[in-house]
Design an enzyme around this catalytic site. Structure first.
Site, mmCIF file in Angstrom:
data_model
loop_
_atom_site.group_PDB
_atom_site.id
_atom_site.type_symbol
_atom_site.label_atom_id
_atom_site.label_comp_id
_atom_site.label_asym_id
_atom_site.label_seq_id
_atom_site.Cartn_x
_atom_site.Cartn_y
_atom_site.Cartn_z
ATOM 1 N N LYS A 21 0.836 -1.218 0.000
ATOM 2 C CA LYS A 21 0.000 0.000 0.000
ATOM 3 C C LYS A 21 0.866 1.263 0.000
ATOM 4 O O LYS A 21 0.638 2.180 -0.787
ATOM 5 C CB LYS A 21 -0.924 0.037 1.237
ATOM 6 C CG LYS A 21 -1.893 -1.130 1.324
ATOM 7 C CD LYS A 21 -2.864 -0.976 2.487
ATOM 8 C CE LYS A 21 -2.207 -0.969 3.857
ATOM 9 N NZ LYS A 21 -1.569 -2.247 4.242
ATOM 10 N N ARG A 96 -9.701 1.165 8.620
ATOM 11 C CA ARG A 96 -9.299 -0.191 8.998
ATOM 12 C C ARG A 96 -10.382 -0.899 9.806
ATOM 13 O O ARG A 96 -10.211 -2.067 10.139
ATOM 14 C CB ARG A 96 -8.047 -0.102 9.851
ATOM 15 C CG ARG A 96 -6.757 -0.517 9.123
ATOM 16 C CD ARG A 96 -5.637 -0.258 10.097
ATOM 17 N NE ARG A 96 -4.421 -0.938 9.839
ATOM 18 C CZ ARG A 96 -3.351 -0.384 9.306
ATOM 19 N NH1 ARG A 96 -3.392 0.846 8.845
ATOM 20 N NH2 ARG A 96 -2.225 -1.061 9.203
ATOM 21 N N ARG A 135 11.730 -5.948 5.333
ATOM 22 C CA ARG A 135 11.752 -4.650 4.645
ATOM 23 C C ARG A 135 12.410 -3.545 5.478
ATOM 24 O O ARG A 135 12.413 -3.575 6.706
ATOM 25 C CB ARG A 135 10.344 -4.232 4.222
ATOM 26 C CG ARG A 135 9.433 -3.862 5.347
ATOM 27 C CD ARG A 135 8.023 -3.590 4.827
ATOM 28 N NE ARG A 135 7.131 -3.216 5.902
ATOM 29 C CZ ARG A 135 5.843 -2.954 5.767
ATOM 30 N NH1 ARG A 135 5.282 -3.027 4.572
ATOM 31 N NH2 ARG A 135 5.106 -2.620 6.798
ATOM 32 N N ARG A 169 11.064 -0.341 10.664
ATOM 33 C CA ARG A 169 9.995 -0.018 11.605
ATOM 34 C C ARG A 169 10.051 -0.958 12.798
ATOM 35 O O ARG A 169 10.316 -2.154 12.634
ATOM 36 C CB ARG A 169 8.639 -0.151 10.907
ATOM 37 C CG ARG A 169 8.293 1.072 10.096
ATOM 38 C CD ARG A 169 7.098 0.860 9.242
ATOM 39 N NE ARG A 169 5.980 0.189 9.913
ATOM 40 C CZ ARG A 169 4.789 0.024 9.352
ATOM 41 N NH1 ARG A 169 4.564 0.491 8.132
ATOM 42 N NH2 ARG A 169 3.824 -0.593 9.999
ATOM 43 N N ARG A 180 -0.637 -8.232 13.183
ATOM 44 C CA ARG A 180 -1.214 -7.216 12.277
ATOM 45 C C ARG A 180 -2.056 -7.889 11.185
ATOM 46 O O ARG A 180 -3.087 -7.360 10.768
ATOM 47 C CB ARG A 180 -0.092 -6.356 11.679
ATOM 48 C CG ARG A 180 0.513 -5.430 12.741
ATOM 49 C CD ARG A 180 1.906 -4.961 12.392
ATOM 50 N NE ARG A 180 1.966 -4.179 11.186
ATOM 51 C CZ ARG A 180 3.089 -3.991 10.481
ATOM 52 N NH1 ARG A 180 4.222 -4.529 10.891
ATOM 53 N NH2 ARG A 180 3.063 -3.271 9.402
HETATM 54 P P1 AMP Z 1 0.738 0.895 8.908
HETATM 55 O O1 AMP Z 1 1.876 1.834 8.749
HETATM 56 O O2 AMP Z 1 -0.453 1.242 8.067
HETATM 57 O O3 AMP Z 1 1.156 -0.557 8.758
HETATM 58 O O4 AMP Z 1 0.241 1.045 10.428
HETATM 59 C C1 AMP Z 1 1.093 0.750 11.508
HETATM 60 C C2 AMP Z 1 0.280 0.603 12.781
HETATM 61 O O5 AMP Z 1 -0.384 1.844 13.069
HETATM 62 C C3 AMP Z 1 -0.836 -0.427 12.712
HETATM 63 O O6 AMP Z 1 -0.380 -1.751 12.979
HETATM 64 C C4 AMP Z 1 -1.796 0.092 13.778
HETATM 65 O O7 AMP Z 1 -1.306 -0.200 15.076
HETATM 66 C C5 AMP Z 1 -1.692 1.596 13.590
HETATM 67 N N1 AMP Z 1 -2.675 2.109 12.609
HETATM 68 C C6 AMP Z 1 -2.417 2.658 11.388
HETATM 69 N N2 AMP Z 1 -3.533 3.037 10.776
HETATM 70 C C7 AMP Z 1 -4.552 2.689 11.613
HETATM 71 C C8 AMP Z 1 -5.969 2.784 11.534
HETATM 72 N N3 AMP Z 1 -6.577 3.311 10.453
HETATM 73 N N4 AMP Z 1 -6.693 2.334 12.592
HETATM 74 C C9 AMP Z 1 -6.103 1.805 13.683
HETATM 75 N N5 AMP Z 1 -4.766 1.666 13.822
HETATM 76 C C10 AMP Z 1 -3.999 2.106 12.794
#
Ligand code: AMP
Length: 226
Positions: A21, A96, A135, A169, A180
């Site tokens: 994404k 989400r 990654r 990360r 996740r």
């Molecule tokens: P990402 O960078 O999109 O993989 O997000 C990293 C982490 O941020 C996720 O595993 C969640 O803990 C939190 N997070 C990101 N976006 C959301 C969302 N829309 N709703 C809830 N938690 C989020």
């Protein structure tokens, strides 16, 4: 009478962690002038800045869970209020949950907008753990790399900007990636049906190369932003 003016588009990228994404959102940003809006990036910035939202989100993110809708919506709404989003946005990692999807529909309805496409990046779960755990990115320009599938051409230097600092990360471990992935299946995958019902769902096979996926997205985004 003239139509209510709308931004060029609100696009959503749906898919589990590792589906690509973020990578594809950045490419779409370059190609179509849209603005990538990643709630994960916004939350990581809040954690780094030590804001109250960041402090509340930190442990949940480290465990691979979902941050509360309340915090995520507040952060997203602040970002959506910035003027550059008038160019059109690609939502990466939002919504989400069903609650977030409903809130987004409500938020857009206020200004006469709607989601123009929700694109589901379709991938195999097993491959996602490897993708996520391997990654890393250039700390200077954000270019993405992978321990086995995409190393820099010259070891230790970014292909794009020559930077020599790289970062991973904190939540990109195999264990957290499994959590996740579970959160994705339990809470996010049901949104595919929501967007199908709204008539804006598109699906793309996202097991191929970055270039192949970008090529598949191109006509969809072109249609959705016209
Ligand atoms: P990402 O960078 O999109 O993989 O997000 C990293 C982490 O941020 C996720 O595993 C969640 O803990 C939190 N997070 C990101 N976006 C959301 C969302 N829309 N709703 C809830 N938690 C989020």
């Amino acid at each position: 009478m003239s139509e209510v003016s709308t931004v060029p588009g609100v696009l959503i990228l749906l898919g589990p962690p590792g589906a690509g994404k973020g990578t594809q959102a950045r490419l779409l940003e370059e190609r179509f002038g849209l603005v990538q809006l990643s709630t994960g990036d916004l939350l990581r910035a809040a954690v780094a800045a030590g804001t109250p939202s960041g402090l509340a989100a930190k442990a949940v993110m480290a465990a691979g869970g979902l941050v509360s809708d309340e915090i995520v919506l507040a952060i997203l709404q602040d970002r959506m209020a910035e003027p550059d989003t008038a160019r059109g946005v690609i939502l990466d990692g939002f919504p989400r949950t069903a609650g977030q999807a409903r809130s987004l529909d409500g938020l857009l309805a206020i200004t006469g907008q709607r989601v123009s496409a929700a694109i589901s990046l379709e991938v195999d779960d097993a491959a996602m753990i490897d993708r996520v755990a391997g990654r890393y990115t250039c700390a200077t320009c954000g270019e993405g790399y992978h321990d086995t599938s995409k190393r820099p051409a010259r070891a230790g230097a970014c292909d794009k900007c020559g930077g020599t600092d790289f970062k991973r990360r904190a939540d990109d471990t195999a264990e957290t990636a499994r959590e996740r992935l579970k959160a994705y299946h339990d809470q996010t995958a049901p949104l595919i049906a929501h967007y199908r019902k709204l008539g804006v769902l598109e699906s793309v096979d996202a097991m191929g190369s970055i270039a192949d996926i970008a090529a598949a997205l191109d006509p969809i985004v072109r249609r959705a932003t016209n």
